[in-house]
Structures are given as structure tokens and as C-alpha cells.
Design a protein around this motif. Structure first.
Motif, PDB file in Angstrom:
ATOM      1  N   LEU A  59      -7.834  -7.983  -8.632  1.00 50.93           N
ATOM      2  CA  LEU A  59      -8.430  -6.724  -8.202  1.00 50.93           C
ATOM      3  C   LEU A  59      -7.457  -5.943  -7.326  1.00 50.93           C
ATOM      4  CD1 LEU A  59     -10.892  -4.800  -7.863  1.00 50.93           C
ATOM      5  CD2 LEU A  59     -11.421  -6.087  -5.779  1.00 50.93           C
ATOM      6  N   VAL A  60      -6.850  -6.627  -6.369  1.00 47.85           N
ATOM      7  CA  VAL A  60      -5.933  -5.966  -5.447  1.00 47.85           C
ATOM      8  C   VAL A  60      -4.758  -5.350  -6.209  1.00 47.85           C
ATOM      9  CG1 VAL A  60      -4.259  -6.429  -3.621  1.00 47.85           C
ATOM     10  CG2 VAL A  60      -6.581  -7.287  -3.413  1.00 47.85           C
ATOM     11  N   GLY A  61      -4.261  -6.064  -7.211  1.00 47.56           N
ATOM     12  CA  GLY A  61      -3.176  -5.518  -8.013  1.00 47.56           C
ATOM     13  C   GLY A  61      -3.574  -4.244  -8.731  1.00 47.56           C
ATOM     14  N   LEU A  62      -4.790  -4.196  -9.248  1.00 53.17           N
ATOM     15  CA  LEU A  62      -5.261  -2.995  -9.940  1.00 53.17           C
ATOM     16  C   LEU A  62      -5.524  -1.854  -8.958  1.00 53.17           C
ATOM     17  CD1 LEU A  62      -7.581  -4.754 -12.517  1.00 53.17           C
ATOM     18  CD2 LEU A  62      -5.518  -3.425 -13.043  1.00 53.17           C
ATOM     19  N   LEU A  63      -5.990  -2.184  -7.761  1.00 50.29           N
ATOM     20  CA  LEU A  63      -6.176  -1.147  -6.743  1.00 50.29           C
ATOM     21  C   LEU A  63      -4.837  -0.564  -6.315  1.00 50.29           C
ATOM     22  CD1 LEU A  63      -8.982  -2.767  -4.557  1.00 50.29           C
ATOM     23  CD2 LEU A  63      -9.208  -0.857  -6.157  1.00 50.29           C
ATOM     24  N   ALA A  64      -3.795  -1.392  -6.276  1.00 49.04           N
ATOM     25  CA  ALA A  64      -2.456  -0.874  -5.976  1.00 49.04           C
ATOM     26  C   ALA A  64      -1.987   0.052  -7.096  1.00 49.04           C
ATOM     27  CB  ALA A  64      -1.475  -2.026  -5.776  1.00 49.04           C
ATOM     28  N   GLU A  65      -2.284  -0.289  -8.343  1.00 48.46           N
ATOM     29  CA  GLU A  65      -1.952   0.606  -9.455  1.00 48.46           C
ATOM     30  C   GLU A  65      -2.669   1.939  -9.302  1.00 48.46           C
ATOM     31  OE1 GLU A  65      -2.033  -0.826 -13.499  1.00 48.46           O
ATOM     32  OE2 GLU A  65      -1.800  -2.911 -12.834  1.00 48.46           O
ATOM     33  N   ALA A  66      -3.931   1.894  -8.910  1.00 46.48           N
ATOM     34  CA  ALA A  66      -4.679   3.132  -8.690  1.00 46.48           C
ATOM     35  C   ALA A  66      -4.082   3.930  -7.539  1.00 46.48           C
ATOM     36  CB  ALA A  66      -6.144   2.818  -8.413  1.00 46.48           C
ATOM     37  N   GLY A  67      -3.676   3.237  -6.474  1.00 48.58           N
ATOM     38  CA  GLY A  67      -3.064   3.913  -5.338  1.00 48.58           C
ATOM     39  C   GLY A  67      -1.739   4.547  -5.698  1.00 48.58           C
ATOM     40  N   LEU A  80      -4.594  -1.865   2.265  1.00 52.34           N
ATOM     41  CA  LEU A  80      -3.225  -2.343   2.100  1.00 52.34           C
ATOM     42  C   LEU A  80      -2.777  -2.191   0.651  1.00 52.34           C
ATOM     43  CD1 LEU A  80      -3.195  -5.562   4.321  1.00 52.34           C
ATOM     44  CD2 LEU A  80      -2.666  -3.203   4.946  1.00 52.34           C
ATOM     45  N   ALA A  81      -3.670  -2.446  -0.295  1.00 51.98           N
ATOM     46  CA  ALA A  81      -3.340  -2.229  -1.708  1.00 51.98           C
ATOM     47  C   ALA A  81      -3.005  -0.766  -1.956  1.00 51.98           C
ATOM     48  CB  ALA A  81      -4.504  -2.671  -2.593  1.00 51.98           C
ATOM     49  N   ASN A  82      -3.765   0.101  -1.329  1.00 49.78           N
ATOM     50  CA  ASN A  82      -3.521   1.532  -1.469  1.00 49.78           C
ATOM     51  C   ASN A  82      -2.149   1.905  -0.897  1.00 49.78           C
ATOM     52  OD1 ASN A  82      -4.267   4.063  -2.339  1.00 49.78           O
ATOM     53  ND2 ASN A  82      -5.829   4.383  -0.780  1.00 49.78           N
ATOM     54  N   LEU A  83      -1.818   1.337   0.241  1.00 41.66           N
ATOM     55  CA  LEU A  83      -0.516   1.606   0.854  1.00 41.66           C
ATOM     56  C   LEU A  83       0.624   1.089  -0.012  1.00 41.66           C
ATOM     57  CD1 LEU A  83      -1.506   0.814   4.520  1.00 41.66           C
ATOM     58  CD2 LEU A  83      -0.549   2.988   3.751  1.00 41.66           C
ATOM     59  N   VAL A  84       0.437  -0.052  -0.643  1.00 43.92           N
ATOM     60  CA  VAL A  84       1.446  -0.561  -1.572  1.00 43.92           C
ATOM     61  C   VAL A  84       1.627   0.412  -2.730  1.00 43.92           C
ATOM     62  CG1 VAL A  84       1.870  -2.337  -3.330  1.00 43.92           C
ATOM     63  CG2 VAL A  84       1.277  -3.003  -0.996  1.00 43.92           C
ATOM     64  N   LEU A 104      -5.531   6.259 -15.255  1.00 44.98           N
ATOM     65  CA  LEU A 104      -4.650   6.290 -14.080  1.00 44.98           C
ATOM     66  C   LEU A 104      -3.416   7.138 -14.350  1.00 44.98           C
ATOM     67  CD1 LEU A 104      -4.795   2.599 -12.756  1.00 44.98           C
ATOM     68  CD2 LEU A 104      -6.050   4.608 -11.924  1.00 44.98           C
ATOM     69  N   ALA A 105      -2.911   7.088 -15.574  1.00 40.65           N
ATOM     70  CA  ALA A 105      -1.763   7.931 -15.912  1.00 40.65           C
ATOM     71  C   ALA A 105      -2.127   9.407 -15.811  1.00 40.65           C
ATOM     72  CB  ALA A 105      -1.270   7.594 -17.322  1.00 40.65           C
ATOM     73  N   GLU A 106      -3.329   9.771 -16.219  1.00 42.79           N
ATOM     74  CA  GLU A 106      -3.787  11.158 -16.075  1.00 42.79           C
ATOM     75  C   GLU A 106      -3.931  11.530 -14.605  1.00 42.79           C
ATOM     76  OE1 GLU A 106      -6.867  12.777 -18.659  1.00 42.79           O
ATOM     77  OE2 GLU A 106      -6.911  10.852 -19.704  1.00 42.79           O
ATOM     78  N   THR A 118      -8.159   5.102  -4.927  1.00 46.77           N
ATOM     79  CA  THR A 118      -8.446   3.774  -4.378  1.00 46.77           C
ATOM     80  C   THR A 118      -9.408   3.875  -3.210  1.00 46.77           C
ATOM     81  OG1 THR A 118      -6.285   2.952  -5.074  1.00 46.77           O
ATOM     82  CG2 THR A 118      -7.420   1.700  -3.376  1.00 46.77           C
ATOM     83  N   GLN A 119      -9.231   4.874  -2.373  1.00 49.73           N
ATOM     84  CA  GLN A 119     -10.124   4.999  -1.224  1.00 49.73           C
ATOM     85  C   GLN A 119     -11.515   5.443  -1.648  1.00 49.73           C
ATOM     86  OE1 GLN A 119      -8.535   7.282   2.011  1.00 49.73           O
ATOM     87  NE2 GLN A 119     -10.182   6.719   3.402  1.00 49.73           N
TER      88      GLN A 119
END
Length: 420
Positions: A80-88, A257-261, A32-34, A95-96
């Protein structure tokens, strides 16, 4: 218009599935950092992050919700939602891209057929990625006439003399399909209804057209996919029973919503960077340095409030759906849908406002393409257009006043399978 056959990713540098969740999270966060490092430039160049998406799969990202009995990490929905927010936060395209995969995993977690469940969850544990192909360009007008929001499916399955089932048709908004190993496609079931089938994403009969021309989310592969006599995989019919689809409307929206966060977090972080890098302020400023300007600092404070608002609403929606999964009652699923709809309205307002207000913290230079700040509003606006929020206040109000619960779109057109 470029027509491309499915992309074959380069071999992963860190191949081999991790044994534990802790090991997976370390690898996932490094990737994700990359992704974050190159997100702005990819937005300008149109480059798709094929290799990095594949490396996420190799790091165990796709296994997050697979039950432990099948070799997955079985994380709960809030995790899961927290990790998807990290990806977003790293790159909202990612995430999408994975939304269709995690939607398929949710269906498989509740799949009634043990052979279907075992077959595909095992594939996911091995690193397989699912893409999505539900919507059809030809169904747009008919969807308005049908009243169920979907319209008739022109993608069909024909059976050959040898019994093989072949899929032909065309899809749009086929997000993630060009990154995938398998595609979960919505097809006519031959009885006037719909079903999902699994087909190979890299079969010669699958052609991906990179024609998604949205203002945002440009690297999600959300264009046209054409199927010509593509075979249905063994055990390839998934989600036949309504039970496997319960809560799915809420789940797919919560992923957005996770992506938007994640976008909101990026807006705050990148706007702070802009302020710290400024060497001058306006003639009306109360300080010579932007980092000491009360008005600029107030903008950053407002952005932080919007971010925290979005995070709180996301956490509440995820907790409600997790509770519905545990309860299993229809009332709990309806409550989860209503609360997800409320979160959708609030998150969208907060994130779009933040993405707009961010420009007030900098001068005209923040509007330059190389600053990449504009991509956050474009991406958030594009995500906000899915499952249109304009209808949600009425849906919420009708439920609160009249106890009229919303009906899942995933139940529509499923012949012989009624909601329990």
C-alpha cells in the motif's frame, strides 16, 4: 470565499470495479499518469481533480487494504505504501485526499462489531470513498490547555424523539471530505469523551467551504466543513474499541511519508528534465552544456541520494508497523511509533533539502511559475508541518534512554476504553 455543496463527480469513463488486483493496478497507474500530466497546472489554477479521484475509486484504489473475505485486495502495508508513493509522485494532493479513506479502512480492518465492519467494507468494495473530519478550529487554543493535543469537541450528536442521531458542528482540515461519499467525523460521545461516526458527505446539511489557504497541498479540500443536523448512518459508529485504533498514529504518519517520497521522486525526475532542456550555463561553468557540467551533475546526484534515503526510511517504517500488526503486542506498536518518528525526521530533512537543492541545477528560469518546480517545496513543507516533527527527537530519546513509550493520541478521551 466560495461555499459549495458536495461535488457530484462526472460518470467515470472506465466504470465497473476490477475483478483482480493486477487489473486494478493497470487502471490505477493509467489514471496516475493522467494526474501527473496536469498536476503543475492544477497547482496554479486551483482546480480540484474530482473526476480523476472518482476514477481511482472506480478502478479499485480504495479496496487495496480491504480483506479478501469482503471482496478487497488485502495488500500488505508495504505494498500500500509503495502505491501511495506512486500517487504522491503523480500529484501529492491525491495521496493526501485518500489519507482519511485509508485511515478508515485500517480502523475497519480491526473493528470489533461485525455488522459495522461488514457494512462499511462492503461499501468500500463497491467504490465508496471516505473523507476525514476530526479537527475543529475552535479547539486550537483549548488543545494546548488539555494536554492531549486534541482539545474538546464542539461537534455533537443529538437524538431526536424518533431515535435518529443528528450531527451538528464545524470542522477544519477536513481533508478529502469534498471528494467523498461518506465522512468519518470525530464527535463528542455525550460522556465527556470522543467517538467516530459515519455521516453522508453529500447530505444537504453538509456544506464544504473551500477556504484552505495553505502554501501547499492546495487541492486537497482541507478547508472547513459545516454539519447541520446530518444523520448518522446505520452501523455508523466505528472504532469504539481501542484495539481498532492501535498503530493508527504510525499509520497516518506513514501515509504522509509515502507522499513525501513521491515528491522526492518528482523532484529528481523534473530537475533532470530541466537540466536536459537548458541551452546555456553560467559563465563560471566548467562545460558549455548543462548535461556535461560537473557541478550540475553533482546536484542531480545529491537529489538521487536524498530520494533513496527517503525511500529506505519509508520502507523501514512500513515494515516495522506491519510487524506490529502481526505481533499485536503493545511493545511492537511502541517500537513502530518510535521508528516511524525517526523516519519522519529523516524523510522530511531529505525531501526538503532535495526540493531546495533542485533550483541549483538550473538558472533563474527555474523559479518561474510555469516550471512548477516550486510546488514541490511548498507541498513538502506543508506535509512536514503535520504532526510536528520538532517533538519527535525528544520522544525518541526519551524512549531509548528512559523506556518511556509514547501514548497514542487516538486513545485520548475515549471514555471507558483503556489501552490494553
Amino acid at each position: 470565499m466560495t461555499i459549495a455543496h458536495p461535488h457530484t463527480p462526472a460518470p467515470a469513463a472506465d466504470a465497473g470495479q476490477p475483478a483482480t488486483l493486477d487489473e486494478a493496478l493497470v487502471r490505477i497507474r493509467l489514471i496516475l499518469a493522467e494526474l501527473a500530466e496536469g498536476a503543475g497546472e492544477r497547482d496554479l489554477s486551483g482546480e480540484h481533480p474530482y473526476e480523476l479521484v472518482q476514477r481511482l475509486a472506480d478502478a479499485g484504489f480504495g479496496r487495496l487494504r480491504v480483506p479478501r473475505e469482503f471482496g478487497g485486495f488485502d495488500v500488505d502495508l508495504p505494498t500500500l505504501v509503495g502505491l501511495l508513493a506512486e500517487a504522491g509522485e503523480a500529484d501529492s494532493n491525491v495521496t493526501q485526499i485518500w489519507r482519511g479513506h485509508f485511515t478508515t479502512t485500517e480502523i475497519l480492518r480491526r473493528e470489533a462489531d461485525p455488522d459495522v465492519r461488514r457494512t462499511w467494507l462492503a461499501k468500500v468494495v463497491e467504490g465508496a470513498v471516505f473523507g476525514n473530519a476530526q479537527s475543529e478550529p475552535s479547539a486550537q487554543v483549548a488543545a494546548l490547555e488539555s494536554g492531549d493535543g486534541w482539545g474538546p469537541l464542539t461537534t455533537t450528536v443529538r437524538r431526536t424523539e424518533t431515535g435518529e442521531r443528528l450531527v451538528s458542528g464545524s470542522k477544519f482540515y477536513s481533508t478529502g471530505a469534498r471528494f467523498a461519499d461518506y465522512i468519518r467525523a470525530a464527535v463528542s460521545d455525550g460522556e465527556g469523551g470522543r467517538t467516530f461516526v459515519v455521516i453522508p458527505a453529500r447530505h444537504p446539511g453538509v456544506v464544504h467551504i473551500d477556504d484552505w489557504d495553505g502554501i501547499g497541498q492546495r487541492q486537497t479540500g482541507s478547508g472547513t466543513t459545516i454539519f447541520t443536523d446530518v444523520p448518522v448512518e446505520d452501523h455508523g459508529e466505528v472504532g469504539r474499541e481501542v484495539e481498532a485504533l492501535r498503530g493508527l498514529d504510525s499509520f497516518v504518519q506513514i501515509v504522509h511519508l509515502a507522499n513525501l517520497v513521491g515528491i522526492a521522486r518528482s523532484v529528481v525526475a523534473e530537475t533532470i528534465d530541466v537540466v536536459r532542456a537548458r541551452t546555456r550555463t553560467s559563465r563560471h561553468a566548467l562545460a558549455q552544456e548543462a548535461t556535461a557540467d560537473p557541478d550540475v551533475l553533482a546536484v542531480i546526484g545529491d537529489l538521487h541520494v536524498r530520494r533513496r534515503t527517503a525511500e529506505a526510511l519509508l520502507a523501514h517504517a512500513a515494515a516495522q508497523l506491519e510487524a506490529a500488526y502481526a505481533s499485536g503486542t503493545e511493545e511492537a506498536y511502541v517500537d513502530a511509533y518510535v521508528e516511524t518518528s525517526a523516519a519522519q525526521r529523516g524523510v522530511i530533512e531529505a525531501v526538503l533539502d532535495a526540493a531546495t537543492r533542485a533550483f541549483d541545477a538550473g538558472g533563474s528560469s527555474t523559479a518561474r511559475a510555469g516550471v512548477h518546480l516550486d510546488r514541490h517545496w511548498r507541498n513538502a513543507r506543508t506535509l512536514a508541518s503535520h504532526n510536528p516533527v520538532v517533538y519527535k527527537p525528544r520522544v525518541i530519546g526519551d524512549y531509548l534512554v528512559n523506556a518511556h513509550g509514547p501514548v497514542s493520541g487516538y486513545y485520548a478521551g475515549r471514555t471507558g476504553r483503556t489501552q490494553s
